[in-house]
Design an enzyme around this catalytic site. Structure first.
Site, PDB file in Angstrom:
ATOM      1  N   SER A 145       0.774  -0.962  -0.003  1.00 46.40           N
ATOM      2  CA  SER A 145      -0.107  -0.302  -0.071  1.00 46.40           C
ATOM      3  C   SER A 145       0.843   1.075  -0.011  1.00 46.40           C
ATOM      4  O   SER A 145       1.706   1.597  -0.911  1.00 46.40           O
ATOM      5  CB  SER A 145      -0.979  -0.143   1.129  1.00 46.40           C
ATOM      6  OG  SER A 145      -1.802  -1.001   0.853  1.00 46.40           O
ATOM      7  N   LYS A 198     -20.677  19.478   5.108  1.00 43.96           N
ATOM      8  CA  LYS A 198     -19.900  19.653   6.168  1.00 43.96           C
ATOM      9  C   LYS A 198     -19.882  18.350   6.974  1.00 43.96           C
ATOM     10  O   LYS A 198     -18.691  17.868   7.430  1.00 43.96           O
ATOM     11  CB  LYS A 198     -20.314  20.679   6.811  1.00 43.96           C
ATOM     12  CG  LYS A 198     -19.304  20.932   8.138  1.00 43.96           C
ATOM     13  CD  LYS A 198     -17.898  21.426   7.731  1.00 43.96           C
ATOM     14  CE  LYS A 198     -16.958  21.812   8.832  1.00 43.96           C
ATOM     15  NZ  LYS A 198     -15.647  21.908   8.381  1.00 43.96           N
TER      16      LYS A 198
END
Length: 268
Positions: A145, A198
């Site tokens: 990764s 948000k």
């Protein structure tokens, strides 16, 4: 960035390691103290992690260990994960290349990856610094990764033997709904916010369809950055990366060489 934001952001990390860390930090998010001694006993290793610094070997070769889960900065996170700070590793690489005693740098990597915050910047620094002095990445265990994102940026990438694990090119994000846990404790959190996105994936409520899509878009975009970086680092097209390298698999030993992820076998 607070702990919750870090854990719920996209990760370039083997999923089983992320799940392990989420279990540890769930304790913290509940407001309970993390029992460091108990974690050390279970893992059978100390958690305190000294900052990884380069050492100078014979012939002007600097060796910089890149070990454990990668986080943006050194804090409780790196202590619990037994990992390292991408920010501090970047500084070490820059210092090594600027060191007049250093002829070349070896990144000795054994890592499952980590946060997408800091790792791409470290990889870009390695790529740019490798134009000044040779940089070689070598792994004797795990190069996965985000750790591969970084290692692929070196001039060459090697594994030490036939069982080294390489790849796991992918991105993962998680959402944890803690509303029921809070309810059981007699707590109800009300969020007051402005703008549509948000708190679209708030941890204080079940994940909505819109919140899931927002997280998926973030993961997909970060994955495209990962694939593009590997293509640039390895000198191949993004189509080759997508077809041969970046389906999330781990490649073992010769498989990694055959897929073009690494250049060959060499010990440190």
């Amino acid at each position: 960035m607070n702990l919750l934001e870090l854990l719920t952001s996209p990760w370039a990390l083997q999923p089983q390691m992320l799940h392990e860390m989420l279990g540890v930090y769930a304790t913290h998010l509940r407001g309970d103290k993390i029992d460091i001694a108990a974690i050390e006993a279970r893992l059978q290793r100390p958690l305190a992690n000294d900052q990884q610094e380069y050492t100078l070997r014979e012939g002007g070769i600097a060796v910089l260990p890149v070990e454990g889960v990668l986080a943006p900065k050194a804090n409780l996170f790196t202590r619990v994960s037994g990992g390292a700070s991408a920010q501090m590793l970047t500084r070490q690489a820059e210092s090594a290349i600027a060191d007049p005693r250093v002829r070349a740098l070896v990144l000795a990597i054994d890592s499952p990856g980590g946060s997408v915050f800091g790792s791409p910047e470290f990889a870009q620094a390695v790529f740019e610094l490798s134009q000044t002095k040779p940089i070689v990445a070598v792994s004797d265990g795990l190069l996965a990764s985000a750790a591969y994102w970084i290692g692929s940026a070196a001039n060459a990438v090697y594994i030490s033997g036939p069982t080294v694990n390489v790849g796991s090119i992918g991105v993962v994000a998680t959402h944890t709904d803690i509303s029921k846990s809070q309810e059981a404790q007699g707590i109800k959190t009300t969020e007051i916010f402005a703008d549509q996105y948000k708190r679209i994936a708030s941890n204080y409520a079940p994940l909505s369809k819109e919140g899931r899509q927002t997280m998926q878009d973030q993961v997909d975009y970060t994955y495209s950055l990962f694939v593009g970086a590997v293509a640039k680092h390895r000198g191949v097209s993004t189509d080759v990366v997508l077809q041969d390298m970046a389906d999330g698999r781990i490649f073992i030993g010769q498989q990694a060489i055959d897929a073009g992820l690494v250049d060959g076998v060499s010990t440190l």
